[in-house]
Design a protein around this motif. Structure first.
Motif, PDB file in Angstrom:
ATOM      1  N   UNK A   1       0.820  -1.211   0.000  1.00  0.00           N
ATOM      2  CA  UNK A   1       0.000   0.000   0.000  1.00  0.00           C
ATOM      3  C   UNK A   1       0.857   1.266   0.000  1.00  0.00           C
ATOM      4  N   UNK A   2       1.997   1.232   0.670  1.00  0.00           N
ATOM      5  CA  UNK A   2       2.889   2.403   0.709  1.00  0.00           C
ATOM      6  C   UNK A   2       3.718   2.551  -0.558  1.00  0.00           C
ATOM      7  N   UNK A   3       4.176   1.450  -1.132  1.00  0.00           N
ATOM      8  CA  UNK A   3       5.196   1.514  -2.177  1.00  0.00           C
ATOM      9  C   UNK A   3       4.689   1.337  -3.612  1.00  0.00           C
ATOM     10  N   UNK A   4       3.487   0.829  -3.799  1.00  0.00           N
ATOM     11  CA  UNK A   4       3.005   0.555  -5.160  1.00  0.00           C
ATOM     12  C   UNK A   4       2.938   1.832  -5.992  1.00  0.00           C
ATOM     13  N   UNK A   5       3.396   1.722  -7.237  1.00  0.00           N
ATOM     14  CA  UNK A   5       3.297   2.836  -8.180  1.00  0.00           C
ATOM     15  C   UNK A   5       2.523   2.431  -9.436  1.00  0.00           C
ATOM     16  N   UNK A   6       2.124   1.164  -9.499  1.00  0.00           N
ATOM     17  CA  UNK A   6       1.341   0.662 -10.633  1.00  0.00           C
ATOM     18  C   UNK A   6       0.122  -0.078 -10.082  1.00  0.00           C
ATOM     19  N   UNK A   7      -1.017   0.109 -10.727  1.00  0.00           N
ATOM     20  CA  UNK A   7      -2.226  -0.581 -10.295  1.00  0.00           C
ATOM     21  C   UNK A   7      -2.029  -2.089 -10.352  1.00  0.00           C
ATOM     22  N   UNK A   8      -1.248  -2.562 -11.308  1.00  0.00           N
ATOM     23  CA  UNK A   8      -1.015  -4.011 -11.408  1.00  0.00           C
ATOM     24  C   UNK A   8      -0.322  -4.551 -10.155  1.00  0.00           C
ATOM     25  N   UNK A   9       0.483  -3.738  -9.485  1.00  0.00           N
ATOM     26  CA  UNK A   9       1.114  -4.184  -8.238  1.00  0.00           C
ATOM     27  C   UNK A   9       0.056  -4.380  -7.158  1.00  0.00           C
ATOM     28  N   UNK A  10      -0.890  -3.470  -7.080  1.00  0.00           N
ATOM     29  CA  UNK A  10      -1.973  -3.619  -6.118  1.00  0.00           C
ATOM     30  C   UNK A  10      -2.794  -4.861  -6.442  1.00  0.00           C
ATOM     31  N   UNK A  11      -3.124  -5.040  -7.706  1.00  0.00           N
ATOM     32  CA  UNK A  11      -3.950  -6.172  -8.131  1.00  0.00           C
ATOM     33  C   UNK A  11      -3.253  -7.513  -7.915  1.00  0.00           C
ATOM     34  N   UNK A  12      -1.955  -7.536  -8.076  1.00  0.00           N
ATOM     35  CA  UNK A  12      -1.182  -8.772  -7.965  1.00  0.00           C
ATOM     36  C   UNK A  12      -0.982  -9.222  -6.531  1.00  0.00           C
ATOM     37  N   UNK A  13      -0.805  -8.283  -5.609  1.00  0.00           N
ATOM     38  CA  UNK A  13      -0.413  -8.648  -4.253  1.00  0.00           C
ATOM     39  C   UNK A  13      -1.482  -8.448  -3.178  1.00  0.00           C
ATOM     40  N   UNK A  14      -2.559  -7.728  -3.500  1.00  0.00           N
ATOM     41  CA  UNK A  14      -3.600  -7.488  -2.507  1.00  0.00           C
ATOM     42  C   UNK A  14      -4.886  -8.215  -2.897  1.00  0.00           C
ATOM     43  N   UNK A  15      -5.655  -8.596  -1.904  1.00  0.00           N
ATOM     44  CA  UNK A  15      -6.961  -9.220  -2.101  1.00  0.00           C
ATOM     45  C   UNK A  15      -8.001  -8.329  -1.430  1.00  0.00           C
ATOM     46  N   UNK A  16      -9.049  -7.947  -2.164  1.00  0.00           N
ATOM     47  CA  UNK A  16     -10.052  -7.014  -1.656  1.00  0.00           C
ATOM     48  C   UNK A  16     -10.676  -7.416  -0.331  1.00  0.00           C
ATOM     49  N   UNK A  17     -11.291  -8.610  -0.225  1.00  0.00           N
ATOM     50  CA  UNK A  17     -11.896  -9.004   1.052  1.00  0.00           C
ATOM     51  C   UNK A  17     -10.877  -9.097   2.195  1.00  0.00           C
ATOM     52  N   UNK A  18      -9.679  -9.540   1.878  1.00  0.00           N
ATOM     53  CA  UNK A  18      -8.638  -9.616   2.915  1.00  0.00           C
ATOM     54  C   UNK A  18      -8.245  -8.217   3.361  1.00  0.00           C
ATOM     55  N   UNK A  19      -8.141  -7.289   2.426  1.00  0.00           N
ATOM     56  CA  UNK A  19      -7.806  -5.909   2.774  1.00  0.00           C
ATOM     57  C   UNK A  19      -8.852  -5.331   3.729  1.00  0.00           C
ATOM     58  N   UNK A  20     -10.117  -5.553   3.446  1.00  0.00           N
ATOM     59  CA  UNK A  20     -11.179  -5.055   4.328  1.00  0.00           C
ATOM     60  C   UNK A  20     -11.038  -5.679   5.718  1.00  0.00           C
ATOM     61  N   UNK A  21     -10.755  -6.959   5.767  1.00  0.00           N
ATOM     62  CA  UNK A  21     -10.646  -7.672   7.050  1.00  0.00           C
ATOM     63  C   UNK A  21      -9.486  -7.156   7.896  1.00  0.00           C
ATOM     64  N   UNK A  22      -8.324  -6.920   7.272  1.00  0.00           N
ATOM     65  CA  UNK A  22      -7.138  -6.532   8.050  1.00  0.00           C
ATOM     66  C   UNK A  22      -6.963  -5.022   8.170  1.00  0.00           C
ATOM     67  N   UNK A  23      -7.769  -4.252   7.456  1.00  0.00           N
ATOM     68  CA  UNK A  23      -7.626  -2.796   7.421  1.00  0.00           C
ATOM     69  C   UNK A  23      -7.454  -2.169   8.813  1.00  0.00           C
TER      70      UNK A  23
END
Length: 113
Positions: free
Chosen positions: A67-89
């Protein structure tokens, strides 16, 4: 936090001169939810770039870095999962600007806290 003007939208900075990158939707975040994940050197330059997502602290650590270092949307899409992000937010240790940018775009995250 920057103040919006009539002509310019609010820009949140992850650090000086680097705007926070936010995914358009949480649904597009389809990264792994378990197992070992190795981040590229650009996202993590520590001694061990492998994160075991079955360990909650390692999962949070990886998410914080992406979340701090990504500069490309593909990096977010590749390494993050939406439901998991909501859970650990609520547990993530993020710079104020990163948290504000993501919560402004995705109110669901704000309500997760």
């Amino acid at each position: 936090m920057p103040v919006p003007t009539r002509d310019a939208p609010v820009v949140h900075l992850a650090r000086p001169h680097r705007p926070v990158l936010v995914a358009g939707t949480l649904a597009e975040l389809t990264g792994p939810t378990r197992g070992l994940v190795e981040l590229p050197l650009r996202l993590w330059w520590g001694p061990r770039g492998t994160f075991d997502l079955c360990q909650p602290t390692m999962l949070a650590w990886m998410y914080e870095n992406v979340l701090r270092e990504a500069i490309r949307v593909t990096e977010l899409q590749t390494y993050l999962d939406g439901p998991t992000l909501v859970r650990v937010w609520p547990q993530l240790n993020l710079p104020r600007a990163v948290r504000a940018a993501w919560e402004a775009r995705h109110p669901r995250l704000r309500h997760a806290r």
